[in-house]
Design a protein around this motif. Sequence first.
Motif, PDB file in Angstrom:
ATOM      1  N   TRP A  63      -9.525   3.446  -0.539  1.00  0.00           N
ATOM      2  CA  TRP A  63      -9.078   2.937  -1.678  1.00  0.00           C
ATOM      3  C   TRP A  63      -7.891   3.724  -1.867  1.00  0.00           C
ATOM      4  N   PRO A  64      -6.883   3.185  -2.455  1.00  0.00           N
ATOM      5  CA  PRO A  64      -6.501   1.894  -2.671  1.00  0.00           C
ATOM      6  C   PRO A  64      -5.877   1.219  -1.299  1.00  0.00           C
ATOM      7  N   THR A  65      -5.520   1.900  -0.351  1.00  0.00           N
ATOM      8  CA  THR A  65      -4.969   1.361   0.844  1.00  0.00           C
ATOM      9  C   THR A  65      -5.553   0.392   1.490  1.00  0.00           C
ATOM     10  N   GLY A  66      -6.734   0.652   1.784  1.00  0.00           N
ATOM     11  CA  GLY A  66      -7.384  -0.446   2.563  1.00  0.00           C
ATOM     12  C   GLY A  66      -7.685  -1.520   2.015  1.00  0.00           C
ATOM     13  N   VAL A  67      -8.131  -1.670   0.625  1.00  0.00           N
ATOM     14  CA  VAL A  67      -8.612  -2.662  -0.198  1.00  0.00           C
ATOM     15  C   VAL A  67      -7.122  -3.537  -0.281  1.00  0.00           C
ATOM     16  N   VAL A  68      -5.879  -2.916  -0.639  1.00  0.00           N
ATOM     17  CA  VAL A  68      -4.807  -3.587  -0.733  1.00  0.00           C
ATOM     18  C   VAL A  68      -4.430  -4.384   0.606  1.00  0.00           C
ATOM     19  N   ILE A  69      -4.560  -3.567   1.672  1.00  0.00           N
ATOM     20  CA  ILE A  69      -4.214  -4.364   3.021  1.00  0.00           C
ATOM     21  C   ILE A  69      -4.828  -5.433   3.460  1.00  0.00           C
ATOM     22  N   TRP A  70      -6.418  -5.375   2.951  1.00  0.00           N
ATOM     23  CA  TRP A  70      -7.235  -6.247   3.242  1.00  0.00           C
ATOM     24  C   TRP A  70      -7.003  -7.438   2.207  1.00  0.00           C
ATOM     25  N   ALA A 100       0.791  -1.278  -0.119  1.00  0.00           N
ATOM     26  CA  ALA A 100      -0.127   0.029  -0.056  1.00  0.00           C
ATOM     27  C   ALA A 100       0.768   1.318   0.030  1.00  0.00           C
ATOM     28  N   VAL A 101       1.940   1.147   0.674  1.00  0.00           N
ATOM     29  CA  VAL A 101       2.791   2.476   0.716  1.00  0.00           C
ATOM     30  C   VAL A 101       3.533   2.571  -0.572  1.00  0.00           C
TER      31      VAL A 101
END
Length: 122
Positions: free
Chosen positions: A70-77, A51-52
């Motif tokens: 989006w996109p951070t949370g989705v990628v992490i999940w 995500a980073v």
Amino acid sequence: MKWFVAIAVDIVLVVVFCAIGRRSHDEAVLTGLLHTVWPFAAGLAVGWVVAVAIARRAAGAEPFDGSRFWPTGVVIWLCTLVFGMLLRVVAGQGTAFSFIVVATSVLALFLLGWRGVVRAIR
């Protein structure tokens, strides 16, 4: 939101997910929790790195915000789920289809849910 607060929230929620799972199967929660948590914690770490990296590659992007849906949370999940399941397979832990369905939905609720609440408040 500071990145370390978002990471802390994610870690707590992954631990809660694993503790609920152990408790629902009448397994020792505290003594076996690390055994259940480590694959998902490793997946969570991968998710944060990805995500980073995505945020840094985005041209003209806003400063990194770990609470973004989006996109951070989705990628992490997705990384938490996929890498967590892959590591469970490598470690010889169970990955029954029903567990994958439950893990997918609960991790989505936890890792995306709090980000959705933050977004709604903002």
